[in-house]
Scaffold this motif. Sequence first.
Motif, mmCIF file in Angstrom:
data_model
loop_
_atom_site.group_PDB
_atom_site.id
_atom_site.type_symbol
_atom_site.label_atom_id
_atom_site.label_comp_id
_atom_site.label_asym_id
_atom_site.label_seq_id
_atom_site.Cartn_x
_atom_site.Cartn_y
_atom_site.Cartn_z
ATOM 1 N N LEU A 1 0.838 -1.203 0.000
ATOM 2 C CA LEU A 1 0.000 0.000 0.000
ATOM 3 C C LEU A 1 0.872 1.252 0.000
ATOM 4 O O LEU A 1 0.641 2.189 -0.780
ATOM 5 N N GLU A 2 1.888 1.254 0.853
ATOM 6 C CA GLU A 2 2.790 2.417 0.938
ATOM 7 C C GLU A 2 3.481 2.662 -0.395
ATOM 8 O O GLU A 2 3.575 3.792 -0.873
ATOM 9 N N ALA A 3 4.011 1.591 -1.003
ATOM 10 C CA ALA A 3 4.725 1.718 -2.281
ATOM 11 C C ALA A 3 3.796 2.273 -3.363
ATOM 12 O O ALA A 3 4.190 3.127 -4.161
ATOM 13 N N LEU A 4 2.560 1.809 -3.373
ATOM 14 C CA LEU A 4 1.603 2.279 -4.381
ATOM 15 C C LEU A 4 1.236 3.738 -4.145
ATOM 16 O O LEU A 4 1.139 4.535 -5.086
ATOM 17 N N ARG A 5 1.047 4.084 -2.883
ATOM 18 C CA ARG A 5 0.675 5.472 -2.571
ATOM 19 C C ARG A 5 1.790 6.444 -2.907
ATOM 20 O O ARG A 5 1.547 7.579 -3.288
ATOM 21 N N LYS A 6 3.052 5.976 -2.746
ATOM 22 C CA LYS A 6 4.187 6.851 -3.041
ATOM 23 C C LYS A 6 4.555 6.828 -4.516
ATOM 24 O O LYS A 6 5.536 7.453 -4.921
ATOM 25 N N GLY A 7 3.836 6.050 -5.319
ATOM 26 C CA GLY A 7 4.136 5.976 -6.749
ATOM 27 C C GLY A 7 5.390 5.185 -7.052
ATOM 28 O O GLY A 7 5.992 5.337 -8.116
ATOM 29 N N LEU B 1 -6.466 -0.175 -0.203
ATOM 30 C CA LEU B 1 -6.035 -0.755 -1.488
ATOM 31 C C LEU B 1 -7.176 -0.683 -2.502
ATOM 32 O O LEU B 1 -6.961 -0.379 -3.677
ATOM 33 N N LEU B 2 -8.395 -0.939 -2.018
ATOM 34 C CA LEU B 2 -9.541 -0.957 -2.932
ATOM 35 C C LEU B 2 -9.877 0.428 -3.488
ATOM 36 O O LEU B 2 -10.606 0.537 -4.476
ATOM 37 N N THR B 3 -9.365 1.473 -2.841
ATOM 38 C CA THR B 3 -9.653 2.830 -3.352
ATOM 39 C C THR B 3 -8.684 3.239 -4.458
ATOM 40 O O THR B 3 -8.916 4.237 -5.138
ATOM 41 N N LEU B 4 -7.583 2.506 -4.628
ATOM 42 C CA LEU B 4 -6.556 2.934 -5.589
ATOM 43 C C LEU B 4 -6.931 2.507 -7.006
ATOM 44 O O LEU B 4 -7.305 1.349 -7.223
ATOM 45 N N PRO B 5 -6.802 3.423 -7.969
ATOM 46 C CA PRO B 5 -7.190 3.067 -9.339
ATOM 47 C C PRO B 5 -6.270 2.031 -9.978
ATOM 48 O O PRO B 5 -6.666 1.349 -10.921
ATOM 49 N N ASN B 6 -5.045 1.926 -9.480
ATOM 50 C CA ASN B 6 -4.085 0.978 -10.066
ATOM 51 C C ASN B 6 -3.995 -0.318 -9.260
ATOM 52 O O ASN B 6 -2.975 -1.014 -9.289
ATOM 53 N N VAL B 7 -5.070 -0.625 -8.541
ATOM 54 C CA VAL B 7 -5.138 -1.893 -7.821
ATOM 55 C C VAL B 7 -6.391 -2.643 -8.268
ATOM 56 O O VAL B 7 -7.466 -2.068 -8.381
#
Length: 345
Positions: free
Chosen positions: A241-247, A281-287
Motif C-alpha cells: 500500500l505504501e509503495a503504491l501510494r508513493k508511486g 487498497l480498494l480505493t486505488l485506481p491501479n489496484v
Amino acid sequence: MISIGLFDVKPYDRVWFDRLARPDTRIRYCDYRLGPDTARLARGLDAVCPFVSDDLSARTIRALAESGVKLIALRCAGFNNVDLRAAQEYRIPVCRVPCYSPSAVAEHAAALLLTLNRHVHRAYNRTREHNFSLAGLTGFNLKGKTCGIVGTGRIGLAFAAIAQGFGMRLLACDPFPAGIPGLTYVTLEELLRESDVVSLHCPLSAGTRHMIQGRTLGLMKREAVLINTSRGALVDSRALLEALRKGQLGGAALDVYEEEGDVFFEDVSGEVLEDEVLSLLLTLPNVLITAHQGFLTQEALQAIAATTLDNIRGFFSGRPQNLIGGEAGREAPQPQAAPAPAPVP
Ligand code: NAI
C-alpha cells in the motif's frame, strides 16, 4: 460407507461432488468453516474436507482426533493453513489436491494482468455510465517487455507459456530451475530490478512469507506491475500500500490477500470493512482485487472433486495417495459403518 464432511461449502463446490460421489460415500455439506469451534461437529465423520480459509490449527486437529476423524482431505493445493506437526501428533494424515488445473490459475493471472494494464475494469464502469473518455486509460504493450516469474512449478510454467505467447522476455527464480527453453533464471533481486511484470507462483512457507516487502518493493521499476495469484502473505500488504501510494510501483493485481480469511468468499457488501489496508487498497485506481477465484473454472472444480474423492477412497481402501508429509506407508484405518449425523448449526 465412508462419511465425509465438506466444510465452507459454496453452491459451486457441490456440483461436481454431487455428480461424482458413489453410493459408498455419504457427503455432509456444511456451509460453515472448520475451526476449533466447529471441529466437534465432525463427530461421526470418517474424513473432513476443508478449504483454504478453514482453520486447521492444533486445537482444531485435536478436536477432530477426539471426534474420531481419520483423514483430513484438503480440496485445494496449498496447505499453509494446516498445522502439520499437530496432524502428525494426533495421527491424522492430511492429503491434498496437488494439481487440478494449472491453466485455470495461470489464465486468471493473465486476465488480471491484461485488465489492470489496459484499465479494462475502469473502462467497463465508465462506459456503463455513458462516460466514453479515455483519459487515464493508457497501458503499455506487453510484447517486448520483461516478465519475472517467481516459482516455476506447474502454475508458474503455465503462466510463462502465456507470457511467452504475448512476446515477453521471461526471467524466473526458483530453487529448482525447470530447464525450459526461453526461461532465464536469476536471483529474486535481479528479477525484481529487471521485470516490467512480476507474477508470484511459489508456495507460502516461513521462507517465502513477505518475500515482497518494503526492501524488495524498492527494487522494482516504478512502472512495474505485481500480480499475486499464489498466497496473500507472500506480500506485506501494508508495505505494498505504501509503495503504491508513493508511486513506487505501477500497479498491483491480487487474487489473494494476507488477511483474506476474514472476508474473501463471503458477501459482506452490507458491512463496513474492518481491514484498513484492504479498504485503502480498494480505493486505488491501479489496484485490482479478485477474491481468490483463480481456481474457479468448471475444469478445475471437476478435477478438485474427482481427486478429493479418489484420495479419500484410496486412503480407506489401503491405497493412500497425495498425502502430505510422507504418510503413504501408514496403514489406513477402516471407516465406521453408517455413523449418525452430527447437528448442523
Ligand atoms: P508447485 O509446487 O507446482 O510449484 C511451486 C514452485 O515454487 C516450485 O517449483 C518451487 O520450487 C517454487 N518455490 C518454492 N520456494 C520458492 C522461492 N522461495 N522462490 C521461488 N520459487 C520457489 O505449485 P503450483 O501448483 O504451481 O502452485 C503454486 C501456488 O499457487 C500454490 O502454492 C498455491 O499457493 C497457489 N494456488 C492458488 C490458487 C488460486 O486460486 N489463486 C489455486 C491453486 C494454487
